[in-house]
Motif scaffolding. Structure first.
Motif, PDB file in Angstrom:
ATOM      1  N   TRP A 172       0.833  -1.206   0.000  1.00  0.00           N
ATOM      2  CA  TRP A 172       0.000   0.000   0.000  1.00  0.00           C
ATOM      3  C   TRP A 172       0.859   1.244   0.000  1.00  0.00           C
ATOM      4  N   MET A 173       1.863   1.188   0.840  1.00  0.00           N
ATOM      5  CA  MET A 173       2.746   2.347   0.969  1.00  0.00           C
ATOM      6  C   MET A 173       3.417   2.656  -0.365  1.00  0.00           C
ATOM      7  N   ARG A 174       3.857   1.627  -1.028  1.00  0.00           N
ATOM      8  CA  ARG A 174       4.500   1.851  -2.323  1.00  0.00           C
ATOM      9  C   ARG A 174       3.511   2.425  -3.325  1.00  0.00           C
ATOM     10  N   THR A 175       2.291   1.910  -3.303  1.00  0.00           N
ATOM     11  CA  THR A 175       1.285   2.428  -4.233  1.00  0.00           C
ATOM     12  C   THR A 175       1.056   3.912  -3.960  1.00  0.00           C
ATOM     13  N   LEU A 176       0.981   4.244  -2.688  1.00  0.00           N
ATOM     14  CA  LEU A 176       0.784   5.648  -2.320  1.00  0.00           C
ATOM     15  C   LEU A 176       1.932   6.511  -2.829  1.00  0.00           C
ATOM     16  N   LEU A 177       3.149   6.040  -2.583  1.00  0.00           N
ATOM     17  CA  LEU A 177       4.317   6.820  -2.992  1.00  0.00           C
ATOM     18  C   LEU A 177       4.339   7.015  -4.502  1.00  0.00           C
ATOM     19  N   LEU A 211       1.391  -4.122  -7.375  1.00  0.00           N
ATOM     20  CA  LEU A 211       1.079  -3.544  -6.066  1.00  0.00           C
ATOM     21  C   LEU A 211      -0.421  -3.610  -5.793  1.00  0.00           C
ATOM     22  N   LYS A 212      -1.028  -2.499  -5.413  1.00  0.00           N
ATOM     23  CA  LYS A 212      -2.426  -2.529  -4.998  1.00  0.00           C
ATOM     24  C   LYS A 212      -3.360  -1.981  -6.071  1.00  0.00           C
ATOM     25  N   LYS A 221      -8.077   3.024   2.098  1.00  0.00           N
ATOM     26  CA  LYS A 221      -7.968   1.569   2.198  1.00  0.00           C
ATOM     27  C   LYS A 221      -6.720   1.084   2.925  1.00  0.00           C
ATOM     28  N   MET A 222      -5.751   1.960   3.017  1.00  0.00           N
ATOM     29  CA  MET A 222      -4.443   1.549   3.498  1.00  0.00           C
ATOM     30  C   MET A 222      -4.449   1.202   4.983  1.00  0.00           C
ATOM     31  N   PRO A 223      -3.759   0.139   5.389  1.00  0.00           N
ATOM     32  CA  PRO A 223      -3.692  -0.168   6.815  1.00  0.00           C
ATOM     33  C   PRO A 223      -2.877   0.885   7.558  1.00  0.00           C
TER      34      PRO A 223
END
Ligand SMILES: Cc1cc2nc3c(=O)[nH]c(=O)nc-3n(C[C@H](O)[C@H](O)[C@H](O)COP(=O)(O)OP(=O)(O)OC[C@H]3O[C@@H](n4cnc5c(N)ncnc54)[C@H](O)[C@@H]3O)c2cc1C
Ligand code: SF4
Ligand code: SF4
Ligand code: SF4
Lengths: 175, 392, 594
Positions: free
Chosen positions: B119-124, B259-260, B300-302
């Protein structure tokens, strides 16, 4: 993917097949069949997108591996076509007639690996390096560190100590 | 073919392959170097232009002003030591490099990263897309003389960089994705600040729409400039908005989900008739889509959980022999890392595919022809190229 | 053209009165709490392991001596100096720092016209951000080092307290490689190892899967790897860089792993010792303990003719006659000894120097002598009752048990002592009690309270697991004897063991006492030496043989080492033997030249 490989095997001398992931497969094809193989993939099998064309230097085997990463946008699969060529007489047929961009890749390979692609547009023009007179720098035997040590000078005043050596010197020098 | 170019059929003369025959000694041409230091060139690159009057007859792309040999350098670095290097390959979009590099190592080493890291990577990646598009928007406007838009969008970009700084401790080079996962989840309160930033950007984008897209000057200069025909897409290896604006729905996020992205709701944006204006408009819409994606991700991210897989001691990490190509959709199209390992503690070969490699060389050289010199900067920007990734 | 498009852009004028956005005082702008700014280093915490230097792909770090930081065991005294002309602020150095001393501040603003000031030692060269709380730290749950040991399999307590089979199973290849992978190769441990073994090098050999190379490296400094791989006091592990944030590398078990992998018949080939060049000179060794064995190995490697005189019937000294078999199986000790034997070292057992042959006689036949006869006389508490025949010395019992003699095992036993010897005898007797009586009734008491008990922590834990009752913090007062029979041990509370100067000077509280019932008492409070066979050699104030740094005594031909000089453990004895061998070589070589 497996079906395609079976099909290709009937017509071409396909070796070392590796199913890397669902939509990506690698295989090796002999140098003399390579361009007709790639043309076939492009024109018949739908691999119309040339993703990359690059080389890997297997200096220990005295070979360059050319990798043509082909993509079938319809089926959304990649085929990594490896062609092993002799490192001493590094030369390969050009595919610039298949993709315009191939000429750029080939020009770069010529410059960085010293692999020639006779007939490829502007293949001998400098691409990235200007006035380079050393061996092609992406060859494994080009030592970047040595080059930079010879070309540039270190900043004065740098000195380091190995902890173990230093401790020996300080704590038990006579042993 | 435009009205004027009809008259030019007789002059200049054509080579057998259809290109213009340039004879500098005829004194009918003039050679102009645009770049390597030129505001209309997005980075250190130059165009060697042969002009007849003020129109380009021939264009050659020159790179090599920023060759750092990163691919070779990484062959001499431990796997973990590559991530500080790879970010510099495409300065404005380091994160796609971080992702492709890490994902390729992880794939070859058989490492599965934790959910939160995905998730974090998708966000970045989406944040990176947002800031890069914003910067581009200013560049496109500026290259057509509308400087104020750049002031706004660069401010907006700075706000995104503030958010990057919060997460990673870096503004430009985030170095937050490392082989094995990410270096942390967002700090507390990040979500609110992110939302605030997105709203500010949405406000700014309204002004951008009014000032740039509904602007006679921009329209006059960009409509019809640098048309990419759908049939050019394959031979020139065109990807991303440049291809999508020509009606070809290529988007790595959808075509090769990673990724997500499969869990996010979005459509591949396309347009007809890829000229500079259409491409700009498509990118404007992409900005809004990215804002929407970031909101979806944030929802959605944890908030907690593991974000780093167990990796071997990074000082001795060896990856078995193998090769893979990992791609991601960057702002400009297909970004990819072809990574070869040989069982040692160092990568055997890393080849970086940046979209600019095809867009700024073969494509630009073709598109520049018959373009007025005043528009070459605008044209180049409209292809959205980042020279450092060409020469790497 | 669209009229709207002409006028729409002018809506931008509305921003004319908008509040400007630039940061008003850029120099006061704070970096985010995680900002990767200038480094900070907690010099007290940093151990100068150089791992930060190793990971820095920009070669921005040099390890340099720093004023006020002393080189000592576990700390090289070096500290990282960072060249900000190279640093790319990637923070890999922070992530990998073995102690967690290295962090970053959120400060990034510093202007100077002298480029050289941007190369400094964080923490040592004062900077305005030294006390800045904010800035990048290694995030929790993000780890580039592997902090946890690979667990060593051991026999369960219920099983092992009935048998003398080896407790520790040893690593499998996979486990050994995983454990070896944890080492950061800093070499901090080398100085602390009495023999200065090439620890990171042989660990690296394990990682490479090359145990033969590992064996060669170990033998450079230690010819008893099977022994040390099992019973070494592993002081190296107490300073291992990894123990600051995690568990130290299992250096001892890795050493054992290498030795265990190679069979004895391959040793000569691997080490290229099948054809040693011989020399004329003859050297005698007295005592086949670790010191004597080590000296003989290195002398044999140099080509000397070596002969060992040993009082007992088998080699190994205390490692055989002291250390119980469940910790060190005899066949492993024999393996180490056999290899030394295969190099041509001669053994003469059952020969006690001073009784069966005199030192002078030996001196006549040999060019030099090395004596490493160890500590074999048990020390007594000399409390009332200690002279009773049911009051034994731990070392005597251990020796006799090893020799296969029948030893007395009472139903209830009290052991006096808090060191490893006390643990060894207690655990040995506990096993025998189990055999004989089906249960353990054994109290082990020491002066020291548990926190300062000299025995290894694992020995204490394992003793308890095996059913032994530990009673730390009591001083023995009297062995109670009734009708000629031992009834137990009277003890008084021990308040402190050492005085302010750190000298042994126990203080007791007479009013607080206790009684541990037992039919037999064992004293395990230390050993003394018997060097009566050496005549008129100079002694130190502490009644040990006086030697120089080459272990040469006041008699030039006599070299002395091991427990009788220094102690306290096998590896120190091995190091002594090695140095003495070099001393003997120097001595004989220079004698030959004259
Ligand atoms: C119960 C016990 C447990 C121990 N556990 C450990 C442990 O786990 N780890 C560790 O590192 N150390 C341990 N030690 C200490 C270690 O065993 C000694 O430090 C080491 O053995 C000393 O070696 P050395 O060669 O100096 O003497 P020793 O090992 O004592 O060897 C001396 C040898 O000389 C022989 N000898 C003595 N006098 C004469 C003579 N006059 N003529 C001929 N031969 C003679 C003796 O029989 C003996 O074989 C332990 C000691 C004891 C008592
Ligand atoms: S890694 Fe940490 S402990 Fe080791 S030298 Fe560097 S700062 Fe000091
Ligand atoms: S931050 Fe990165 S570049 Fe700078 S000293 Fe540390 S490891 Fe080296
Ligand atoms: S064992 Fe520990 S102290 Fe020794 S080199 Fe390895 S990490 Fe460093």
């Amino acid at each position: 993917m497996k079906d395609l490989i079976q099909k290709l095997k009937k017509r071409f001398d396909v070796n070392d097949v590796v199913y890397q992931k669902d939509n990506q497969t690698y295989l090796t094809i002999a140098k003399d069949q390579a361009v007709s193989f790639i043309t076939h993939l492009k024109d018949v099998e739908g691999f119309t997108h040339l993703v990359i064309l690059t080389a890997v230097d297997w200096i220990e085997d005295n070979e360059f591996q050319l990798t043509y990463m082909l993509n079938n946008p319809g089926k959304k699969v990649d085929l990594g076509v490896r062609v092993l060529i002799d490192r001493e007489e590094a030369e390969m047929e050009s595919i610039h007639h298949l993709w315009k961009t191939a000429a750029t890749y080939q020009r770069e390979l010529r410059e960085m690996f010293g692999i020639d692609f006779p007939g490829s547009p502007r293949v001998n023009e400098d691409f990235i390096l200007e006035g380079w007179d050393d061996i092609p720098p992406y060859r494994r035997d080009f030592d970047t560190k040595e080059y930079s040590e010879q070309t540039y000078y270190p900043r004065p005043g740098r000195k380091t100590h190995d902890p173990a050596e230093y401790m020996k010197k300080k704590l038990y020098p006579e042993e | 073919m435009t009205e004027e170019s009809k008259y030019r059929d007789k002059f200049p003369a054509k080579n057998p392959d259809g290109t213009n025959k340039i004879d500098l000694d005829s004194h009918k041409f003039i050679k102009v170097w645009q770049g390597p230091n030129h505001p209309g060139i997005t980075g250190n690159m130059s165009l060697e232009l042969d002009l007849q009057g003020d129109e380009v007859m021939q264009c050659k792309t020159h790179v090599g002003y920023l060759h750092r040999g990163f691919e070779k350098l990484m062959e001499r670095r431990r796997f973990i030591q590559c991530f500080p290097i790879c970010v510099r390959i495409a300065v404005p979009e380091p994160d796609f490099n971080e992702y492709c590099l890490s994902a390729s190592f992880e794939e070859l080493a058989g490492i599965e990263i934790p959910e939160a890291a995905k998730w974090m990577r998708t966000l970045l990646l989406e944040m990176s897309r947002l800031q890069s598009f914003l910067m581009w928007m200013g560049g496109q406007a500026g290259s057509f003389g509308i400087g104020v838009v750049g002031q706004w969008t660069n401010y907006a970009r700075d706000l995104v960089l503030d958010r990057f700084e919060e997460i990673s401790g870096g503004r430009i080079y985030h170095m937050h994705m490392t082989p094995g996962g990410v270096r942390g989840l967002p700090p507390t309160g990040f979500e609110n600040r992110m939302e605030e930033t997105l709203q500010t950007i949405e406000e700014i984008m309204k002004d951008v729409k009014d000032t740039l897209f509904d602007n006679t000057i921009f329209k006059k200069r960009s409509i019809g400039l640098g048309v990419i025909k759908p049939e050019m897409v394959e031979p020139y290896g065109i990807t991303g908005p440049n291809a999508r604006a020509a009606g070809i729905p290529k988007d790595v996020r959808k075509d090769y989900p990673y990724l997500k992205y499969p869990e996010l709701d979005f459509d591949v944006l396309t347009a007809e008739n890829s000229d500079a204006y259409t491409r700009a408009e498509l990118r404007r819409q992409e900005i809004h889509m990215t804002i929407d994606l970031i909101r979806q991700i944030m929802a959605k991210m944890p908030q907690s959980g593991d974000y780093m897989a167990k990796v071997p001691n990074v000082l001795h990490w060896q990856i078995p022999r193998g090769e893979t190509y990992v791609r991601a959709e960057c702002t400009r199209g297909e970004y990819g890392y072809y990574t070869v390992t040989d069982g040692s503690g160092y990568p055997r070969r890393i080849n970086v595919r940046g979209p600019s490699y095809t867009h700024a060389v073969a494509l630009m050289e073709k598109m520049a022809i018959d373009v007025n010199i005043a528009d070459t900067a605008g044209l180049m920007v409209s292809l959205h190229t980042y020279p450092p990734e060409i020469e790497r | 053209m669209n009229l709207k498009d002409l006028f729409k852009p002018f809506t931008a004028w509305k921003n004319l009165l908008a509040e400007p956005v630039p940061i008003k005082k850029p120099l006061e702008r704070q970096g985010a709490p995680r900002y990767r700014g200038f480094h900070k280093n907690d010099l007290e915490k940093c151990i100068g392991c150089g791992t930060c230097e190793e990971i820095c792909q920009n070669a921005a770090i040099d390890m340099v001596p720093v004023e006020g930081e002393e080189t000592e065991e576990g700390d090289s005294g070096l500290r990282p100096r960072i060249d900000y002309g190279r640093c790319c602020w990637c923070a890999l150095c922070v992530d990998i720092c073995t102690t967690g001393s290295l962090t970053m501040s959120n400060q990034f603003q510093w202007i100077d016209s002298d480029p050289d000031v941007f190369r400094f030692v964080p923490g040592a060269d004062e900077k305005y951000w030294d006390d800045e709380e904010l800035g990048y730290k290694k995030p929790d749950n993000y780890e580039l080092n592997n902090l946890d040991r690979i667990e060593m399999e051991e026999m369960e307590p219920e099983k092992r307290n009935h048998t003398f089979l080896e407790i520790v199973k040893g690593f499998s290849k996979e486990q050994a490689i995983q454990e070896a992978d944890r080492c950061v190769e800093c070499g901090i441990c080398i100085a602390t190892c009495p023999a200065h073994m090439g620890i990171p090098s042989y660990i690296k050999a394990i990682r490479k899967g090359d145990v033969e190379e590992g064996l060669r490296i170990m033998y450079e400094t230690n010819p008893l790897p099977e022994v040390c791989g099992r019973v070494c006091t592993h002081k190296c592990e107490t300073v291992c860089a990894m123990q600051h944030r995690g568990e130290p590398i299992s250096i001892r078990w890795l050493k054992r792993y290498i030795a265990d992998q190679v069979s004895l018949d391959k040793y000569q080939e691997i080490m290229g010792t099948d054809n040693l060049e011989k020399r004329e000179e003859k050297v005698a060794i007295i005592g086949a303990g670790p010191a004597g064995l080590s000296a003989s190995y290195y002398l044999a490697m140099m080509g000397y003719n070596v002969k060992i005189f040993e009082a007992l019937e088998k080699p190994g000294g205390m490692t055989r006659y002291g250390i119980p078999e469940y910790r060190l199986p005899y066949e492993e000790l024999d393996k180490d000894v056999e290899y030394i034997k295969s190099l041509g070292v001669e053994f003469q057992f059952n020969t006690k120097v001073g009784e069966d042959i005199t030192l002078e006689e030996i001196h006549k036949d040999f060019d030099a002598v090395f004596a490493g006869t160890g500590l074999h006389l048990g020390r007594s508490t000399k409390i009332p009752g200690a002279e009773h025949e049911k009051c034994y010395q731990a070392v005597d019992l251990l020796r006799e048990f090893t020799q296969g003699k029948e030893i007395e095992v009472a139903e209830r036993i009290v052991v006096i002592g808090g060191g490893n010897v006390a643990m060894d005898i207690s655990r040995t007797l506990a096993r025998l009690q189990n055999k004989q009586y089906g249960q353990v009734q054994l109290v082990t008491t020491s002066l020291e309270s548990e926190d300062i008990m000299p025995a290894d922590e694992e020995e204490i834990i394992e003793s308890r697991e095996e059913g032994i009752t530990l009673k730390p913090g009591w001083g023995p007062k009297e062995i109670k004897v009734e009708d000629g029979k031992v009834k137990g041990l009277k003890v008084i509370k021990c308040l402190s063991v050492f005085d302010n100067e750190g000298r042994f000077n126990p203080k007791f509280d007479q009013s607080e006492n206790d009684f541990f019932a037992g039919d037999m008492v064992i004293e395990a409070i230390g050993q003394g030496m018997d060097i009566s066979y050496m005549e008129d050699v100079e002694l130190t104030e502490r009644h040990k043989v006086k030697v120089d740094e080459n272990y040469q005594s006041s008699k030039p031909w006599l070299f002395v080492g091991g427990d009788i000089v220094k102690g306290p453990d096998a590896i120190s004895a091995i190091a002594d033997g090695h140095k003495a061998a070099q001393g003997i070589d120097n001595y004989l070589s220079s004698k030959g030249e004259k």
